[in-house]
Write a protein that holds these residues in place. Sequence first.
Motif, PDB file in Angstrom:
ATOM      1  N   VAL A   1     -15.636  10.584 -51.669  1.00 46.52           N
ATOM      2  CA  VAL A   1     -16.154  11.437 -50.605  1.00 46.52           C
ATOM      3  C   VAL A   1     -15.329  11.203 -49.343  1.00 46.52           C
ATOM      4  N   ASN A   2     -15.339  12.135 -48.425  1.00 41.80           N
ATOM      5  CA  ASN A   2     -14.557  11.935 -47.209  1.00 41.80           C
ATOM      6  C   ASN A   2     -15.368  11.187 -46.153  1.00 41.80           C
ATOM      7  N   ASN A   3     -14.691  10.778 -45.080  1.00 40.70           N
ATOM      8  CA  ASN A   3     -15.305   9.917 -44.060  1.00 40.70           C
ATOM      9  C   ASN A   3     -16.513  10.543 -43.375  1.00 40.70           C
ATOM     10  N   ALA A   4     -16.539  11.859 -43.225  1.00 38.95           N
ATOM     11  CA  ALA A   4     -17.656  12.520 -42.547  1.00 38.95           C
ATOM     12  C   ALA A   4     -18.965  12.332 -43.301  1.00 38.95           C
ATOM     13  N   VAL A   5     -18.897  12.159 -44.593  1.00 42.50           N
ATOM     14  CA  VAL A   5     -20.108  11.997 -45.408  1.00 42.50           C
ATOM     15  C   VAL A   5     -20.846  10.717 -45.025  1.00 42.50           C
ATOM     16  N   TYR A   6     -20.123   9.654 -44.708  1.00 42.77           N
ATOM     17  CA  TYR A   6     -20.771   8.397 -44.333  1.00 42.77           C
ATOM     18  C   TYR A   6     -21.644   8.578 -43.079  1.00 42.77           C
ATOM     19  N   GLY A   7     -21.147   9.326 -42.105  1.00 45.85           N
ATOM     20  CA  GLY A   7     -21.937   9.615 -40.907  1.00 45.85           C
ATOM     21  C   GLY A   7     -23.191  10.404 -41.226  1.00 45.85           C
ATOM     22  N   GLY A   8     -23.077  11.341 -42.150  1.00 43.71           N
ATOM     23  CA  GLY A   8     -24.244  12.111 -42.578  1.00 43.71           C
ATOM     24  C   GLY A   8     -25.284  11.238 -43.240  1.00 43.71           C
ATOM     25  N   TRP A   9     -24.835  10.325 -44.091  1.00 43.61           N
ATOM     26  CA  TRP A   9     -25.778   9.411 -44.745  1.00 43.61           C
ATOM     27  C   TRP A   9     -26.486   8.534 -43.714  1.00 43.61           C
ATOM     28  N   ALA A  10     -25.757   8.051 -42.722  1.00 42.46           N
ATOM     29  CA  ALA A  10     -26.370   7.227 -41.680  1.00 42.46           C
ATOM     30  C   ALA A  10     -27.398   8.034 -40.893  1.00 42.46           C
ATOM     31  N   THR A  11     -27.057   9.275 -40.558  1.00 40.09           N
ATOM     32  CA  THR A  11     -27.978  10.138 -39.817  1.00 40.09           C
ATOM     33  C   THR A  11     -29.236  10.433 -40.621  1.00 40.09           C
ATOM     34  N   LYS A  36     -14.741   0.374 -48.817  1.00 33.99           N
ATOM     35  CA  LYS A  36     -14.360   0.897 -50.123  1.00 33.99           C
ATOM     36  C   LYS A  36     -14.720   2.371 -50.198  1.00 33.99           C
ATOM     37  N   GLU A  37     -13.902   3.131 -50.908  1.00 32.51           N
ATOM     38  CA  GLU A  37     -14.137   4.553 -51.086  1.00 32.51           C
ATOM     39  C   GLU A  37     -15.257   4.791 -52.094  1.00 32.51           C
TER      40      GLU A  37
END
Length: 68
Positions: A1-11, A36-37
């Motif tokens: 997944v790309n980096n923006a997805v991590y922010g979405g999961w945190a939100t 890790k990816e």
Amino acid sequence: VNNAVYGGWATETINSFDPEFLTKYYHEDINVVYKKEKQPGGYIISKLKVEEDRTYHEIYDEEGTLLT
């Protein structure tokens, strides 16, 4: 997944904890350490720690490996 997805999961985790949190507080900065990816498929475990107006997140894959 790309980096923006991590922010979405945190939100999403913040919204599950307190749906009004993001309307009361606005981020001044965001620090992310990618370990890790995450490959597509499976699931993640998003852990949240709240200290007053600060949040701390850890995101793990389905095997318990710290991703960020």
